[in-house]
Design an enzyme around this catalytic site. Structure first.
Site, PDB file in Angstrom:
ATOM      1  N   PHE A 157       2.860 -38.176  57.655  1.00  0.00           N
ATOM      2  CA  PHE A 157       3.839 -38.640  56.760  1.00  0.00           C
ATOM      3  C   PHE A 157       3.511 -38.142  55.393  1.00  0.00           C
ATOM      4  CE2 PHE A 157       5.370 -41.951  53.852  1.00  0.00           C
ATOM      5  CZ  PHE A 157       7.074 -41.425  53.852  1.00  0.00           C
ATOM      6  N   GLN A 158       4.580 -37.383  54.858  1.00  0.00           N
ATOM      7  CA  GLN A 158       4.078 -37.047  53.275  1.00  0.00           C
ATOM      8  C   GLN A 158       3.041 -35.806  53.358  1.00  0.00           C
ATOM      9  OE1 GLN A 158       4.395 -40.022  50.631  1.00  0.00           O
ATOM     10  NE2 GLN A 158       6.748 -39.729  50.353  1.00  0.00           N
ATOM     11  N   LYS A 165      -6.470 -38.851  50.403  1.00  0.00           N
ATOM     12  CA  LYS A 165      -6.591 -40.161  50.059  1.00  0.00           C
ATOM     13  C   LYS A 165      -7.762 -40.921  50.171  1.00  0.00           C
ATOM     14  CE  LYS A 165      -3.680 -44.409  51.037  1.00  0.00           C
ATOM     15  NZ  LYS A 165      -2.685 -45.011  51.408  1.00  0.00           N
ATOM     16  N   MET A 201      24.885 -18.812  28.796  1.00  0.00           N
ATOM     17  CA  MET A 201      24.397 -17.512  28.988  1.00  0.00           C
ATOM     18  C   MET A 201      24.850 -16.892  30.192  1.00  0.00           C
ATOM     19  SD  MET A 201      22.507 -15.428  27.502  1.00  0.00           S
ATOM     20  CE  MET A 201      21.143 -16.074  26.294  1.00  0.00           C
ATOM     21  N   GLU A 245       8.705 -35.927  39.398  1.00  0.00           N
ATOM     22  CA  GLU A 245       7.577 -35.163  39.318  1.00  0.00           C
ATOM     23  C   GLU A 245       7.506 -33.838  38.504  1.00  0.00           C
ATOM     24  OE1 GLU A 245       8.526 -36.346  42.093  1.00  0.00           O
ATOM     25  OE2 GLU A 245       6.776 -37.721  43.096  1.00  0.00           O
TER      26      GLU A 245
END
Lengths: 577, 96
Positions: free
Chosen positions: A125-126, A175, A491, A63
């Protein structure tokens, strides 16, 4: 433009419309052609609608990459990038990209899935409170609780992201809202009338008197200097800017994010200023008597010591965001305005006094450039990164869309690629996000498929998002990946060598993957340059129409110079001999 | 110095979160706060802050003002805690 993977099937038969269908229709009304996303439990209704509507979703492999790809897409076009992710870890994985977009003022709308409305707050959940997590790194955020308000929220989200100073917006979508059935009336409302931008900010009238004062002071200056920032590109004001430069005969210093606003070859261009800026650009800051900043925020990598920055100059600043005035440097003249509007005013209102030609000042700047041109030392049997970048510049005639990751190679690219146009350099400026490059190059290629897209990346950054090589294979994109491999985190190693007595703590890799085999594993061509014929090999690579990962093994201890040490004034540059 | 910032905001979920987040990142604490609904769609927050960093405050005012859901920002400096409290209370009574 429908971008489909080979194995994908599309079912166009319509079923009952849902909130998710409404959302996709609202996106189409905004002109969205594709989104970057990754499915998951909370966005099952959304991805079902994508399947049914054959909506273009570029399936990334992480993601974070979806957000960077959307940034690349937005930077290459000026359009708003769109991201779909699921709830919980899907949402938290977007945080780095959202912060990156916030710091570089990139317009994005990120749709995060959320658990159903009834489960919010139950540690389901999630479930994660993504609105609180992203509050500090978004312009605005929304959670939609009713499909009836979806179209209005989408319309506002796009207006907020793209108007004023652009930036990221998060829309959290439970959802059940996405799954909710919608009636025909809601659908017809969505389909019509949402193409116009909602004015989120009241129209500001350009301050005529302030502009007059600014212009008159500019015309009085003996040693004027123009600092151009990314705001000029974001405002779509590059043609006006170039006309202004030539009309007023002003030498120009670019920031990292505005490279390309003026071609490197333009006689008024002094190159990039700041920590790794050119000698003449940094000396110009210290010697100018009038500095006009349009669309730059006086970042600490540009104005390395604000109390000693442009010490002899009156400072004028034009910025669409008035919170920039006095944040780093207090300007003598400040005009809150869109860069395009301000430049058009300056072009349309010439002063009665004649524009000076600044001959002595321009000659002085030119002399400094000749004294200390941008240079590197060739070493027999070695491939120098600066030479590789310059050669790619030659092979692409300075017209490729250039994407970088973050680190030494990014600064060498800024110094040695011959930029010619706006929207040409896509790089992570403010946040300095390693891992940005590869996904951003994917987004850029999908945005401007007709352009050659070149990614310069280091071995550290490539390993942060290398899973996205599979997206290049999947969508058969033509991206030339130039891996400048010094087998260190270059760097940071450079800073350790300069400021920490060469204690190279955790910056030298103890072994590495075989990057050529990695490319092969993803079905891509890969090859390593050899010091005796690397130019010919590069020419062959750029003659092909497919992706190639090209590894250049560069000297591990190569430094980026010039360098202004942090906290030092701009004229105190290391590596200038 | 005691500072009171008065913000008129849209009455939207999360608007105070944005407001306080801008204080948090600058390490500015809230001494007192009065938040009332002024109409169906608006709230007014009167918040007392204590800070010594003048430049920070100038920037903070502008950053607050550019938030999408913040409609107006005004600012008062008070000499003492008593004056501050009086201002906050007077404000409440006036609105009642």
């Amino acid at each position: 433009m429908l971008i489909k993977r080979e194995t994908e099937k599309t079912e166009t038969k319509r079923t009952l419309a849902s909130g998710a269908d409404l959302l996709l229709e609202a996106l189409k009304a905004q002109g969205v052609e594709l989104v970057f996303g990754y499915p998951g439990g909370a966005v099952l209704p959304l991805y079902d609608a994508i399947y049914r509507q054959a909506f273009n979703n570029i399936l990334v492999r992480h993601e974070q990459a979806a957000v960077h790809a959307a940034e690349g897409y937005a930077k290459a076009t000026g359009k708003t990038g769109v991201v779909f992710v699921t709830s919980g870890p899907g949402a938290t994985n977007t945080v780095t990209g959202i912060a990156d977009a916030m710091l570089d003022s990139i317009p994005l709308v990120v749709f995060t899935g959320q658990v159903g409305c009834a489960a919010i707050g139950t540690d389901a959940f999630q479930e994660v409170d993504i609105l609180s997590i992203t509050a500090a790194i978004t312009k605005q955020s929304y959670q939609v609780h009713d499909s009836g308000s979806l179209a209005e929220v989408v319309k506002e989200a796009f207006a907020v992201a793209s108007s004023g100073r652009p930036g990221p917006v998060v829309v959290d979508l439970p959802k059940d809202v996405a799954a909710m059935a919608v009636d025909e009336q809601q659908r017809s409302q969505t389909a019509g009338g949402f193409t116009a931008k909602t004015p989120v900010y009241p129209q500001r009238k350009l301050a005529f008197t302030k502009m007059q004062q600014l212009r008159d002071a500019l015309l009085r200056a003996q040693k004027p200097l123009l600092l151009v920032g990314g705001g000029v590109i974001a405002a779509g004001a590059v043609p006006e800017f170039r006309r202004f430069v030539h009309r007023y005969k002003l030498p120009v210093v670019s920031t990292l994010l505005s490279l390309g606003a003026l071609p490197v070859s333009d006689p008024f261009s002094l190159g990039m200023g700041g920590m790794h800026g050119s000698y003449q650009a940094n000396l110009a800051f210290s010697e100018c008597d009038f500095l006009l900043n349009i669309g730059s925020r006086f970042d600490d990598r540009l104005a390395t010591n604000t109390s000693q920055f442009a010490p002899k100059a009156q400072v004028a600043q034009i910025d669409i965001d008035d919170s920039e005035f006095g944040k780093m440097i207090l300007p003598d003249f400040a005009v809150a305005a869109d860069a395009k509007e301000a430049l058009n005013w300056l072009l349309a209102h010439p002063a009665k006094t004649q524009v000076r030609d600044h001959q002595a000042w321009l000659q002085q700047l030119s002399a400094w450039q000749h004294e200390h041109p941008q240079h590197y030392v060739e070493e027999k049997g070695k491939i120098k990164p600066q030479a590789v970048i310059a050669e790619v510049g030659r092979l692409t005639a300075g017209d490729a869309t250039i994407v970088t990751d973050v680190g030494q190679h990014q600064m060498w690219t800024a110094q040695y690629y011959p930029f010619t146009r706006a929207h040409q350099l896509i790089t992570s400026g403010g946040l300095g996000t390693m891992g940005f490059g590869l996904p951003a190059a994917i987004g850029a290629k999908l945005a401007v498929p007709e352009k050659e897209v070149v990614l310069f990346v280091g071995d550290g950054g490539l390993q942060m998002t290398s899973e996205e090589l599979d997206v290049i294979r999947d969508y058969r994109l033509n991206i030339k990946i130039i891996l400048l491999n010094n087998q260190t985190l270059g760097m940071v190693r450079q800073w350790q060598d300069l400021f920490y007595k060469k204690r190279r703590s955790q910056t030298v890799f103890n072994g590495q993957p075989d990057f050529i085999k990695l490319a092969h594993a993803y079905g891509l061509k890969g090859l390593r340059l050899a010091s005796q014929n690397w130019r010919e090999t590069l020419a062959d690579v750029f003659a092909t129409q497919e992706s190639v990962l090209v590894e250049a093994r560069i000297p591990a201890l190569e430094q980026v110079y010039p360098m202004v040490a942090p906290g030092q004034p701009n004229q105190k540059m290391l590596g200038v001999d | 110095m005691h500072e009171i910032v008065v913000c008129k905001m849209k009455n939207r979920v999360g608007v105070l979160n944005r407001f306080t987040g801008l204080l948090t990142r600058r390490n500015i604490n809230i001494e007192n706060a009065v938040i009332i609904s002024t109409s169906k769609h608006q709230v007014e927050a009167k918040v007392e802050l204590r800070t010594e960093k003048a430049q920070n405050l100038t920037h903070l005012k502008r950053v607050l003002a550019k938030q999408i859901d913040i409609l107006s920002v005004s600012w008062y400096s008070c000499e003492s805690a008593a004056e501050t409290t009086a201002l906050l209370v007077a404000g409440i009574e006036k609105n009642n």
